[in-house]
Design a protein around this motif. Structure first.
Motif, PDB file in Angstrom:
ATOM      1  N   LEU A   1     -19.649  34.499   3.603  1.00 30.80           N
ATOM      2  CA  LEU A   1     -20.409  33.248   3.706  1.00 30.80           C
ATOM      3  C   LEU A   1     -20.952  33.042   5.116  1.00 30.80           C
ATOM      4  N   ALA A   2     -20.177  33.439   6.131  1.00 30.95           N
ATOM      5  CA  ALA A   2     -20.663  33.321   7.509  1.00 30.95           C
ATOM      6  C   ALA A   2     -21.871  34.231   7.732  1.00 30.95           C
ATOM      7  N   ALA A   3     -21.800  35.453   7.209  1.00 27.73           N
ATOM      8  CA  ALA A   3     -22.929  36.369   7.334  1.00 27.73           C
ATOM      9  C   ALA A   3     -24.140  35.827   6.579  1.00 27.73           C
ATOM     10  N   TRP A   4     -23.902  35.241   5.406  1.00 30.75           N
ATOM     11  CA  TRP A   4     -24.972  34.637   4.603  1.00 30.75           C
ATOM     12  C   TRP A   4     -25.670  33.549   5.415  1.00 30.75           C
TER      13      TRP A   4
ATOM     14  N   LEU B   1     -17.969  27.238  -4.178  1.00 30.09           N
ATOM     15  CA  LEU B   1     -16.910  28.239  -4.103  1.00 30.09           C
ATOM     16  C   LEU B   1     -15.597  27.639  -3.630  1.00 30.09           C
ATOM     17  N   ALA B   2     -15.676  26.497  -2.953  1.00 32.07           N
ATOM     18  CA  ALA B   2     -14.459  25.866  -2.440  1.00 32.07           C
ATOM     19  C   ALA B   2     -13.720  25.085  -3.520  1.00 32.07           C
ATOM     20  N   ARG B   3     -14.369  24.836  -4.631  1.00 28.35           N
ATOM     21  CA  ARG B   3     -13.725  24.021  -5.688  1.00 28.35           C
ATOM     22  C   ARG B   3     -12.707  24.853  -6.470  1.00 28.35           C
TER      23      ARG B   3
ATOM     24  N   LEU C   1     -24.455  24.138  -0.435  1.00 25.94           N
ATOM     25  CA  LEU C   1     -24.134  23.889  -1.840  1.00 25.94           C
ATOM     26  C   LEU C   1     -23.353  25.052  -2.436  1.00 25.94           C
ATOM     27  N   LEU C   2     -23.744  26.272  -2.056  1.00 23.93           N
ATOM     28  CA  LEU C   2     -23.002  27.448  -2.529  1.00 23.93           C
ATOM     29  C   LEU C   2     -21.570  27.425  -2.008  1.00 23.93           C
ATOM     30  N   ALA C   3     -21.415  27.148  -0.708  1.00 26.80           N
ATOM     31  CA  ALA C   3     -20.077  27.128  -0.109  1.00 26.80           C
ATOM     32  C   ALA C   3     -19.210  26.071  -0.772  1.00 26.80           C
TER      33      ALA C   3
END
Length: 238
Positions: A141-144, A236-238, A231-233
């Protein structure tokens, strides 16, 4: 008396066809590499987005920067001056880029019959991210965020709006929509979102033509991509 053939502006036509090719070439080269790479990653149970990240960093952005350098069109690295007018233009551009894609939802019925023909990982390259170990998912996610949130939009604005949009000036008022449509078609890895990407890019082209500056488009493009990443992050956190 023999009739003479009507003169044709061959240099102008050649320049226009070259400009169209320059719009499409980086994305289609990168897409041609990414599609089999993404398929291989998916078969291995790994996120296809890893392939997209790799191709963007190793192929797409270097190719666009090389073409900008060859054309002498690399933007200055000096800190851009942002006055109230320019920031206002950035705000309006961002608003338009956020709202206009909503018009694509009913229009995308045209492309909907194609969706069953596309592999699921093409429609969602983030497949497999949720199954990764937490540390590896965070790194991805950081790279994204860095690549697709900041680096990609900045280079794309320099390439498409900073350079290629000016090459479309013979088209007059059609330059902005043509630039936006070609930008959408350049996204070979997102065939399902051609209309949405075109409507997002249209205000970026208009802002560049109206202000003569890249900053409003860069701010809007980066913000749209960062919000999508957020929104993607969250999902994925849910």
């Amino acid at each position: 008396m023999s009739a003479h053939p009507a003169p044709t502006d061959r240099p102008a036509r050649t320049r226009l066809s070259t400009t169209v090719l320059l719009h499409l070439l980086p994305g289609w080269v990168a897409g041609a590499i990414y599609l089999p790479l993404g398929a291989a990653l998916h078969r291995a149970g790994l996120p296809p987005v890893w392939g997209l990240l790799l191709v963007t960093v190793a192929v797409l952005l270097p190719l666009e920067l090389a073409l900008l350098w060859r054309a002498g069109a690399l933007p200055s690295l000096r800190r851009p001056r942002a006055d109230a007018r320019l920031l206002g233009a950035a705000g309006l551009t961002l608003l338009a880029s956020a709202v206009l894609p909503g018009l694509a939802v009913p229009l995308e019925g045209v492309t909907r019959p194609l969706l069953p023909l596309l592999p699921g990982w093409v429609l969602d390259p983030a497949q497999g991210l949720a199954a990764l170990p937490e540390s590896l998912r965070a790194l991805t996610l950081a790279a994204w965020l860095v690549v697709f949130g900041f680096a990609g939009p900045t280079v794309e604005e320099a390439y498409f709006r900073g350079w290629l949009l000016g090459r479309l000036s013979p088209l007059g008022r059609a330059a902005a929509p043509v630039n936006a449509l070609l930008f959408a078609l350049y996204h070979l890895w997102q065939p399902q979102h051609v209309l949405r990407v075109a409507l997002t890019a249209l205000p970026l082209a208009v802002a560049r033509l109206r202000t003569g500056r890249l900053l409003p488009g860069v701010i809007a493009h980066v913000t749209v991509n960062v919000v999508a990443w957020g929104l993607l992050a969250l999902s994925l956190a849910r």
